[in-house]
Design a protein around this motif. Structure first.
Motif, PDB file in Angstrom:
ATOM      1  N   CYS A   1     -10.817 -16.987  22.565  1.00 30.35           N
ATOM      2  CA  CYS A   1     -11.530 -16.852  21.291  1.00 30.35           C
ATOM      3  C   CYS A   1     -12.026 -15.418  21.121  1.00 30.35           C
ATOM      4  O   CYS A   1     -11.871 -14.811  20.058  1.00 30.35           O
ATOM      5  CB  CYS A   1     -12.714 -17.825  21.256  1.00 30.35           C
ATOM      6  N   GLY A   2     -12.582 -14.870  22.194  1.00 31.51           N
ATOM      7  CA  GLY A   2     -13.117 -13.510  22.142  1.00 31.51           C
ATOM      8  C   GLY A   2     -12.041 -12.472  21.892  1.00 31.51           C
ATOM      9  O   GLY A   2     -12.328 -11.353  21.461  1.00 31.51           O
ATOM     10  N   SER A   3     -10.777 -12.822  22.172  1.00 33.42           N
ATOM     11  CA  SER A   3      -9.725 -11.865  21.822  1.00 33.42           C
ATOM     12  C   SER A   3      -9.125 -12.205  20.459  1.00 33.42           C
ATOM     13  O   SER A   3      -8.071 -11.696  20.088  1.00 33.42           O
ATOM     14  CB  SER A   3      -8.673 -11.774  22.926  1.00 33.42           C
ATOM     15  N   GLY A   4      -9.776 -13.061  19.714  1.00 31.12           N
ATOM     16  CA  GLY A   4      -9.393 -13.277  18.312  1.00 31.12           C
ATOM     17  C   GLY A   4      -8.551 -14.521  18.081  1.00 31.12           C
ATOM     18  O   GLY A   4      -7.974 -14.673  17.014  1.00 31.12           O
TER      19      GLY A   4
ATOM     20  N   ALA B   1     -15.777 -13.464  16.136  1.00 28.80           N
ATOM     21  CA  ALA B   1     -15.209 -13.907  17.416  1.00 28.80           C
ATOM     22  C   ALA B   1     -14.882 -12.695  18.296  1.00 28.80           C
ATOM     23  O   ALA B   1     -15.168 -12.684  19.502  1.00 28.80           O
ATOM     24  CB  ALA B   1     -13.949 -14.740  17.178  1.00 28.80           C
ATOM     25  N   LEU B   2     -14.317 -11.659  17.691  1.00 27.35           N
ATOM     26  CA  LEU B   2     -13.992 -10.451  18.458  1.00 27.35           C
ATOM     27  C   LEU B   2     -15.256  -9.790  18.996  1.00 27.35           C
ATOM     28  O   LEU B   2     -15.257  -9.235  20.105  1.00 27.35           O
ATOM     29  CB  LEU B   2     -13.213  -9.462  17.574  1.00 27.35           C
TER      30      LEU B   2
ATOM     31  N   ILE C   1     -31.318  -6.293  39.400  1.00 26.56           N
ATOM     32  CA  ILE C   1     -31.418  -7.092  38.178  1.00 26.56           C
ATOM     33  C   ILE C   1     -30.029  -7.266  37.575  1.00 26.56           C
ATOM     34  O   ILE C   1     -29.275  -6.304  37.482  1.00 26.56           O
ATOM     35  CB  ILE C   1     -32.303  -6.351  37.144  1.00 26.56           C
ATOM     36  N   ALA C   2     -29.706  -8.479  37.158  1.00 24.81           N
ATOM     37  CA  ALA C   2     -28.417  -8.737  36.505  1.00 24.81           C
ATOM     38  C   ALA C   2     -28.304  -7.879  35.243  1.00 24.81           C
ATOM     39  O   ALA C   2     -29.299  -7.637  34.570  1.00 24.81           O
ATOM     40  CB  ALA C   2     -28.300 -10.214  36.150  1.00 24.81           C
ATOM     41  N   PRO C   3     -27.088  -7.402  34.940  1.00 23.70           N
ATOM     42  CA  PRO C   3     -26.941  -6.516  33.779  1.00 23.70           C
ATOM     43  C   PRO C   3     -27.324  -7.196  32.474  1.00 23.70           C
ATOM     44  O   PRO C   3     -27.110  -8.387  32.297  1.00 23.70           O
ATOM     45  CB  PRO C   3     -25.455  -6.153  33.781  1.00 23.70           C
ATOM     46  N   ALA C   4     -27.883  -6.416  31.567  1.00 17.50           N
ATOM     47  CA  ALA C   4     -28.229  -6.939  30.248  1.00 17.50           C
ATOM     48  C   ALA C   4     -26.965  -7.058  29.413  1.00 17.50           C
ATOM     49  O   ALA C   4     -26.086  -6.213  29.509  1.00 17.50           O
ATOM     50  CB  ALA C   4     -29.211  -6.004  29.561  1.00 17.50           C
ATOM     51  N   PRO C   5     -26.854  -8.115  28.606  1.00 15.27           N
ATOM     52  CA  PRO C   5     -25.701  -8.201  27.713  1.00 15.27           C
ATOM     53  C   PRO C   5     -25.800  -7.111  26.648  1.00 15.27           C
ATOM     54  O   PRO C   5     -26.888  -6.666  26.312  1.00 15.27           O
ATOM     55  CB  PRO C   5     -25.837  -9.587  27.084  1.00 15.27           C
ATOM     56  N   THR C   6     -24.651  -6.696  26.149  1.00 11.36           N
ATOM     57  CA  THR C   6     -24.637  -5.688  25.092  1.00 11.36           C
ATOM     58  C   THR C   6     -24.525  -6.399  23.746  1.00 11.36           C
ATOM     59  O   THR C   6     -23.535  -7.060  23.478  1.00 11.36           O
ATOM     60  CB  THR C   6     -23.423  -4.758  25.252  1.00 11.36           C
ATOM     61  N   PRO C   7     -25.550  -6.277  22.923  1.00 10.84           N
ATOM     62  CA  PRO C   7     -25.458  -6.944  21.619  1.00 10.84           C
ATOM     63  C   PRO C   7     -24.434  -6.249  20.717  1.00 10.84           C
ATOM     64  O   PRO C   7     -24.199  -5.052  20.845  1.00 10.84           O
ATOM     65  CB  PRO C   7     -26.863  -6.804  21.038  1.00 10.84           C
ATOM     66  N   VAL C   8     -23.831  -7.015  19.832  1.00 10.00           N
ATOM     67  CA  VAL C   8     -22.855  -6.479  18.884  1.00 10.00           C
ATOM     68  C   VAL C   8     -23.344  -6.822  17.475  1.00 10.00           C
ATOM     69  O   VAL C   8     -23.781  -7.945  17.230  1.00 10.00           O
ATOM     70  CB  VAL C   8     -21.485  -7.175  19.076  1.00 10.00           C
ATOM     71  N   PRO C   9     -23.298  -5.866  16.552  1.00 11.99           N
ATOM     72  CA  PRO C   9     -23.748  -6.204  15.189  1.00 11.99           C
ATOM     73  C   PRO C   9     -22.788  -7.151  14.474  1.00 11.99           C
ATOM     74  O   PRO C   9     -21.567  -6.967  14.539  1.00 11.99           O
ATOM     75  CB  PRO C   9     -23.814  -4.856  14.470  1.00 11.99           C
ATOM     76  N   VAL C  10     -23.345  -8.173  13.833  1.00 13.15           N
ATOM     77  CA  VAL C  10     -22.550  -9.154  13.094  1.00 13.15           C
ATOM     78  C   VAL C  10     -23.230  -9.369  11.741  1.00 13.15           C
ATOM     79  O   VAL C  10     -24.453  -9.376  11.656  1.00 13.15           O
ATOM     80  CB  VAL C  10     -22.490 -10.500  13.870  1.00 13.15           C
TER      81      VAL C  10
END
Ligand SMILES: *[C@@H]1O[C@H](CO)[C@@H](O)[C@H](O)[C@H]1NC(C)=O
Ligand SMILES: *[C@@H]1O[C@H](CO)[C@@H](O)[C@H](O)[C@H]1NC(C)=O
Ligand SMILES: *[C@@H]1O[C@H](CO)[C@@H](O)[C@H](O)[C@H]1NC(C)=O
Ligand SMILES: *[C@@H]1O[C@H](CO)[C@@H](O)[C@H](O)[C@H]1NC(C)=O
Ligand SMILES: *[C@@H]1O[C@H](CO)[C@@H](O)[C@H](O)[C@H]1NC(C)=O
Length: 375
Positions: free
Chosen positions: A116-119, A142-143, A167-176
């Motif tokens: 899904c994440g690859s479209g 989805a991308l 510390i576990a890495p923080a997720p990188t937010p993506v603008p939607v």
């Protein structure tokens, strides 16, 4: 005249209007549905032909393109051995209304290899190009989920605010950009930072829902429940029981100090002392403003640090990531506890507390003030 043509139409409906629409899934080994968006009439049959690999046809929502919709359509996995030449598995959706149906492939979901994440998404009766609920917007979101998962997978771990805890890495937010509908009349478009596995941004109502969290009580250095999933506008009612606690906002990598960085100052209830024999309990309320994780703790340090003993709380923690509630609690214990935790937080070790929380959805940092202004 009208009545006559109507009854004629009804009589013919099952025969003339039910079309069969064929969709190829994974043609030429690619991660695609083709065609990837169709219009269909009520009664049409959409037949998916699984041609390669190991895909699904799973229903999601526009808001959460790679998350399974509760009770939604799902083909399950349809593995196709390499070099298969015939008898491909199929799965059929019968179109029951003209509402959009959003579909994704659930293979590798929530990993950097997410189809899904690859479209690999599909839609029936989506909005036209340029509309907020167009197929392009659905696929882009989805991308964005995929980009965020890849970023999280490759991000380095960091070190806690003090001490040398990992510390576990923080997720990188993506603008939607997304359309939010509240009730039947209020609709607005918002742009938010999105990352996997938090709730959708849609408030349940203008007033929101109410969540009750019990703080402390005889022999209890804890918040109960210790973490919740909540939507914008929801109210969290903290009910203070015996002893003398606070609920104070902090951050994942600095759990036992009040949040004060990047221009953000955390909330703080102040100390709520409750006598041993009390039967009425004071409350302090927090209104949820977005779906990004919120981390909190009790700042009592007399006679010993409550935070270091694990008295921490979270809203919308991503329970399937290395930054779940248990990992957060481990950081608190490691930094401010008497017994320093020996191991770094891990995603798998910590999944056990997740049962009571609704999972799935996209995490959104919604600009709440702007939303209120628009309603
Ligand atoms: C298909 O994928 C699912 C999910 O990844 C996996 O559990 C299953 O074993 C796979 N089936 C085959 C035959 O590879
Ligand atoms: C599929 O066919 C190709 C080409 O004929 C062959 O090289 C390959 O080994 C086959 N794979 C399987 C799993 O049979
Ligand atoms: C509650 O705890 C705070 C901080 O330790 C302390 O200053 C305050 O006096 C306490 N209140 C009561 C009523 O014990
Ligand atoms: C918190 O909200 C609850 C439920 O809406 C309400 O009963 C309570 O009085 C509120 N507490 C405060 C301190 O405003
Ligand atoms: C946790 O430890 C830090 C560093 O020693 C200290 O500044 C902070 O006040 C402590 N917080 C609590 C709640 O124990």
């Amino acid at each position: 005249m009208f009545a006559a043509s109507l009854s004629l139409g009804l009589a013919l409906l099952p025969f003339v209007s039910a079309a069969i629409i064929d969709i190829q899934v994974g043609a030429a080994g690619k991660l695609t549905y083709s065609p990837e968006a169709i219009g269909a009439q009520v009664g049409d049959q959409v037949v998916f032909h699984f041609l390669s690999k190991n895909h699904t046809v799973t229903q999601s929502s526009f808001a959460d393109p790679c998350g399974k919709k509760d009770g939604g359509i799902n083909s399950g996995f349809q593995p196709v051995p390499a070099n298969t030449t015939g008898n491909f598995p199929t799965f059929t959706i019968e179109v029951k209304d003209t509402e959009p149906i959003w579909i994704y492939c659930a293979q590798g979901v929530r990993t950097a290899n997410s189809h899904c994440g690859s479209g690999m998404v599909f839609a029936i009766n989506c909005g036209p190009d340029g509309a907020p609920n167009s197929f392009t917007n659905f696929k882009n979101s989805a991308l964005a989920v995929g980009a965020s998962l890849s970023a999280a997978a490759s991000a380095p771990s960091t070190t806690a605010a003090y001490g040398d805890y990992t510390i576990a890495p923080a997720p990188t937010p993506v603008p939607v950009t997304q359309v939010i509908t509240l009730g039947s009349s209020s609709t607005w478009t918002t742009t938010y930072s999105s990352y996997p596995n938090s709730p959708a941004p849609t408030p349940v109502s203008a007033e929101g829902a109410v969540h009750r969290v019990v703080v402390g009580g005889p022999g209890n250095l804890k918040f109960d429940p210790p973490f919740i999933s909540a939507l914008p506008r929801d109210t969290v009612v903290f009910e203070f029981r015996q002893k003398n606690h606070t609920v104070t906002q902090s951050s994942f990598d600095d759990p036992c100090r009040k949040l004060n960085k990047d221009g953000l100052t955390g909330f703080d209830s102040g100390f709520m002392a409750v006598a041993d024999g009390a039967t009425e309990f004071p409350t302090w309320n927090y209104t949820v403003t977005d779906t990004a994780p919120v981390w909190a703790y009790c700042r009592q340090q007399t006679p010993a640090s409550h935070c270091g003993a694990g008295m921490v709380f979270a809203i919308n923690s991503d329970e399937s990531s290395g930054r779940n509630f248990a990992a957060y609690q481990n950081v608190a214990k490691a930094l401010n506890g008497t017994a320093v935790a020996a191991t770094a937080p891990s995603a798998t070790a910590a999944g056990s507390g997740a049962s009571s929380v609704r999972m799935g959805g996209i995490s959104i940092s919604l600009v709440f003030a702007a939303v209120i202004g628009l309603l």
